[in-house]
Design an enzyme around this catalytic site. Structure first.
Site, PDB file in Angstrom:
ATOM      1  CB  SER A 293      20.011 -20.787  41.763  1.00 35.96           C
ATOM      2  OG  SER A 293      20.996 -21.208  40.818  1.00 35.96           O
TER       3      SER A 293
ATOM      4  N   GLY B 285      13.575  -6.658  42.405  1.00 37.82           N
ATOM      5  CA  GLY B 285      14.673  -6.742  41.438  1.00 37.82           C
ATOM      6  C   GLY B 285      14.180  -6.956  40.024  1.00 37.82           C
TER       7      GLY B 285
ATOM      8  CG  ASN C   6      20.237  -2.208  50.411  1.00 45.65           C
ATOM      9  OD1 ASN C   6      20.344  -3.435  50.294  1.00 45.65           O
ATOM     10  ND2 ASN C   6      21.258  -1.445  50.753  1.00 45.65           N
TER      11      ASN C   6
ATOM     12  CE1 TYR D  93      23.413 -16.536  43.164  1.00 42.24           C
ATOM     13  CE2 TYR D  93      23.784 -18.728  42.256  1.00 42.24           C
ATOM     14  CZ  TYR D  93      23.057 -17.548  42.292  1.00 42.24           C
ATOM     15  OH  TYR D  93      21.957 -17.399  41.475  1.00 42.24           O
TER      16      TYR D  93
ATOM     17  CE  LYS E  42      19.909 -17.189  44.149  1.00 41.43           C
ATOM     18  NZ  LYS E  42      18.704 -16.314  44.130  1.00 41.43           N
TER      19      LYS E  42
ATOM     20  CB  ALA F  21      25.791 -21.641  51.061  1.00 39.20           C
TER      21      ALA F  21
END
Length: 268
Positions: free
Chosen positions: A151, A18, A69, A175, A179, A177
């Site tokens: 994060s 990414g 992906n 989100y 991270k 959860a």
């Protein structure tokens, strides 16, 4: 070992998932500047090739762009095979791909089950897939550095009143959860792989400001709630942490979560 050698990545091959833009691009850039040959991935072949070309033009290193992906293990495995075949190894894996998923409301009671599943697959399962596909070559070599981008969301309970005052959707709990899962994965994977010479660490960024991307009221409140009184700076504030964990400078550090959030998660 002098200071230059501590942060020297010449001869190393780094894979950053990414890495077309934002923090992924920052990580790929600093690893290239430190001398590594860099592989970057994107779901788009055009974006992956563009990011690789930009790195090559700026730093002169060998670079490679690959598509992936990470919600599909077959795609991850194919990417890993191509990455390893390029130079015969991958020394550094940075699991950066992820981010927000879905268009349903952020509040759990209103969020669609499909978006919840996609969020977990993208931000947690995909990281596990990448580790599974790439780490065996590191174990075989007896050396490797894995850096998982988590994060601060995985460390705190978010005060969503700040979002509500700005009319924003707010961060989904799935989100956070995912991270938090990345942080747990990092610690236990380090327990599994460190005896084989593979270091596994995480970086938990806080808010990094993307100009014009968020309401002015929210950016001001968020900065005021941070110890340093500001957002993280794109192009700068994550680079040192990534280089440290990728380089010999961190050769006695594993199973660590390096929080780069300006003090937000601890200032209450």
């Amino acid at each position: 070992m002098n200071i230059q050698e501590l942060f020297d990545l010449r001869g190393r091959v780094a894979l950053v998932t990414g890495a077309y833009a934002w923090l992924g691009k920052d990580v790929a850039s600093v690893l290239a500047e430190a001398g590594a040959s860099v592989i970057v991935t994107s779901r788009s072949a055009e974006k992956a090739e563009e990011a690789a070309l930009q790195l090559k033009q700026e730093y002169g290193n060998d670079t490679l762009g690959l598509t992936m992906n990470q919600r599909q293990y077959a795609s991850v495995q194919q990417m890993a095979e191509q990455a390893i075949a390029w130079k015969g190894k991958v020394d550094i894996l940075v699991n950066n791909a992820g981010g927000g998923v879905g268009n349903s409301p952020g509040h759990l009671f209103k969020r669609s089950s499909e978006d919840i599943a996609a969020m977990i697959e993208t931000n947690l399962t995909g990281v596990i897939y990448c580790c599974k596909a790439v780490a065996p070559t590191m174990v075989e070599a007896g050396y490797g550095k894995i850096i998982n981008i988590a994060s601060m969301a995985g460390l705190i309970g978010r005060d969503r009143r700040m979002y509500d005052r700005s009319g924003m959707n707010g961060q989904p709990v799935d989100y956070a959860a995912a991270k938090a899962g990345v942080i747990g994965l990092t610690r236990d994977l380090a327990g599994l792989l460190s005896p084989d010479g593979v270091y596994v660490n995480a970086i938990s960024p806080g808010g990094f400001e993307k100009p014009g991307n968020l309401p002015e009221q929210f950016t001001g409140e968020f900065a005021d709630a941070t110890m340093l009184g500001r957002w993280g700076r794109m192009g700068l504030d994550l680079k040192g942490a990534a280089l440290y964990l990728a380089s010999p400078a961190s050769d006695n550090v594993t199973a660590h979560n390096l929080v780069v959030d300006g003090g937000f998660s601890l200032w209450k």
